[in-house]
Design a protein around this motif. Structure first.
Motif, short mmCIF file in Angstrom:
data_model
loop_
_atom_site.label_atom_id
_atom_site.label_comp_id
_atom_site.label_asym_id
_atom_site.label_seq_id
_atom_site.Cartn_x
_atom_site.Cartn_y
_atom_site.Cartn_z
N GLU A 14 0.84 -1.20 0.00
CA GLU A 14 0.00 0.00 0.00
C GLU A 14 0.88 1.25 0.00
O GLU A 14 0.63 2.20 -0.75
N LYS A 59 -4.58 -2.44 -7.00
CA LYS A 59 -5.49 -2.90 -5.95
C LYS A 59 -6.54 -3.81 -6.57
O LYS A 59 -7.13 -3.48 -7.60
N GLU A 60 -6.76 -4.94 -5.94
CA GLU A 60 -7.70 -5.92 -6.45
C GLU A 60 -9.12 -5.37 -6.51
O GLU A 60 -9.88 -5.71 -7.42
N ALA A 61 -9.48 -4.48 -5.60
CA ALA A 61 -10.82 -3.91 -5.58
C ALA A 61 -11.09 -2.99 -6.77
O ALA A 61 -12.24 -2.71 -7.10
N GLU A 62 -10.04 -2.55 -7.45
CA GLU A 62 -10.19 -1.61 -8.55
C GLU A 62 -10.23 -2.26 -9.93
O GLU A 62 -10.50 -1.59 -10.92
N ALA A 64 -11.14 -6.15 -12.01
CA ALA A 64 -11.48 -7.57 -12.01
C ALA A 64 -10.25 -8.37 -12.46
O ALA A 64 -9.51 -7.93 -13.34
N ARG A 65 -10.03 -9.51 -11.86
CA ARG A 65 -8.85 -10.32 -12.17
C ARG A 65 -8.91 -10.80 -13.62
O ARG A 65 -9.79 -11.57 -13.99
N GLY A 86 -2.87 -12.97 -7.15
CA GLY A 86 -3.49 -12.09 -6.18
C GLY A 86 -3.05 -12.44 -4.78
O GLY A 86 -2.87 -13.61 -4.46
N GLY A 89 -5.12 -8.35 -1.17
CA GLY A 89 -5.89 -7.25 -1.73
C GLY A 89 -5.27 -6.60 -2.95
O GLY A 89 -5.74 -5.56 -3.41
#
Length: 100
Positions: A14, A59-62, A64-65, A86, A89
């Protein structure tokens, strides 16, 4: 083989993303990513083909894999997803494109 995420331990990702991340546009979506240009060389699977390789950490939240083999547009340039990992996060995405 050590991945970019392995080299940057845990919560430090981060901090690295905040301090060293750069703005990129992935498939039309603006994000901040750690970008590691791994250079170019021969494709191990195909004779007489050279590829350029680049790794991204986002960031994984931003995002899609993405699946291997999927096309991805990075800053207006077409690439192919080689693999995605991954952890914690974050996604590490390896991309390649043919250069000859």
């Amino acid at each position: 083989m050590t991945t970019l995420m392995d080299a940057i331990q845990g919560g430090d990702l981060e901090i690295y993303l905040q301090d060293f991340g750069q703005p990129v546009v992935i498939d039309g979506r603006p994000l901040t990513a750690l970008v590691d240009d791994e250079g170019q060389g021969p494709d191990e699977a195909r004779e007489n083909v050279n590829v350029q390789v680049r790794k991204l950490v986002v960031k994984e939240a931003e995002l899609a894999r993405p699946k291997s083999g999927r096309p991805m547009i990075l800053d207006g340039v077409p690439w192919i997803v080689s693999n995605t990992k991954g952890a914690g996060g974050f996604l590490e995405i390896q991309l390649y494109k043919e250069v000859s």
